[in-house]
Design an enzyme around this catalytic site. Sequence first.
Site, PDB file in Angstrom:
ATOM      1  CE1 TYR A 185      23.714 -37.580 -16.169  1.00  0.00           C
ATOM      2  CE2 TYR A 185      25.596 -36.820 -15.193  1.00  0.00           C
ATOM      3  CZ  TYR A 185      24.723 -37.382 -15.125  1.00  0.00           C
ATOM      4  OH  TYR A 185      23.486 -37.464 -13.411  1.00  0.00           O
ATOM      5  CD  GLU A 210      20.695 -37.072 -15.316  1.00  0.00           C
ATOM      6  OE1 GLU A 210      20.899 -38.006 -14.418  1.00  0.00           O
ATOM      7  OE2 GLU A 210      19.408 -37.345 -15.900  1.00  0.00           O
TER       8      GLU A 210
END
Length: 404
Positions: A109, A197
């Site tokens: 992530y 993101e």
Amino acid sequence: MDIHEYQAKELLAEFGVPIPKGGLAYSPEQAAYRAREIGGSRWVVKAQIHSGGRGKAGGIKLCEDSHAVWRAAEDLLGKRLVTGQTGPRGKVVYRLYVEEAKTLAREFYLGFVLDRVSERIMVVASSAGGMDIEEIARSKPESLVRAVVEPAVGMQAFQAREIAFKLGFDSGQITDAVKTILGCYRAFRDLDATMVEINPLAVTSEGRLLALDAKTTFDDTALFRRAHISELRDKSQEDPRETRAADRGLAYVGLDGQIGCIINGAGLAMATMDMIKLAGGEPANFLDIGGGATPERVTKAFNLVLSDERVEAILVNIFAGINRCDWVAEGVVQAYHNAKVDVPLVVRLAGTNVEEGRAILAQSGLPIIAADNLAEAAERAVAAWKRNAAEALARGPRQARESH
């Protein structure tokens, strides 16, 4: 402003972030053609909506041949996906992204956000990719890596290397990881983003880094200098009430209550919504009409609030500083007629020329419920809503609303 996954990937690719081959499709036939154009033997068909959690909602399908791609596209196009982020209304799928499928060895992530407390860009990364960041923080907090970017010098290569090493990239992948991290930072900085993101940032079985999913949000107030970003806006993915408000220069956020709010000032709007909740009601919106509350602007606000069929009462709460209460009162009277207000209306005025404003409302002959302070206004708005709700149960929502 949010954009779609494929748009975010295209932007990030311009900054050196590696992405899989993919193509946009608006029909099953076009989706099958995209798969043949991309090549390979496996593809992923992804619904393009402004929401996370698409996989859990059935919006991402793995396909082994072009016929499966066609069937997946046929199933997804026009479907209303309900995810954990869309609310019960969901979002309709109007476009798809067909992408080559890769065998994955690891998932990470990587996120860049604007931390308003430190007034810095914050990097949040984790070796537990593929999950929502909230789930990662709850179930694997030890995997989180954080770094703050000093605005005077920007993100440095050594910071990116530190993040890559802490995440546990292999030595042969460090260079690509650093390039990806710095590319995301430059995209954040140069495009006036508020969030970038990548989840997951994957390492394939061949050892290659790829951004398999991307999400980017931009600062609305900076769009005037980012025309190419502004053109990426997809109004079909937005709350129609918020879209109408934005197009008319009003700050509006749609909620799920029954008491419409027309207020000047964001802080006062938040306090008003709290008082409505405290009085036992539910606000239908956050609406800040700003400092220039002209009669025309007030009428626009009324039309916007009344466009929500769930609104059964309206609370106008104005604290006039730059504004004048008499101007606002004239706007309320004008709006009552022009917008054809058919629900109970509670008005609280305070500040400059408040006595003149109250006199205008009193002399208008309209069934306006006056209040002297915020607590009283909230209580009277909730009481009016409850009366309206009782009538709705007795006569039916439409008849009850038309009776006012």
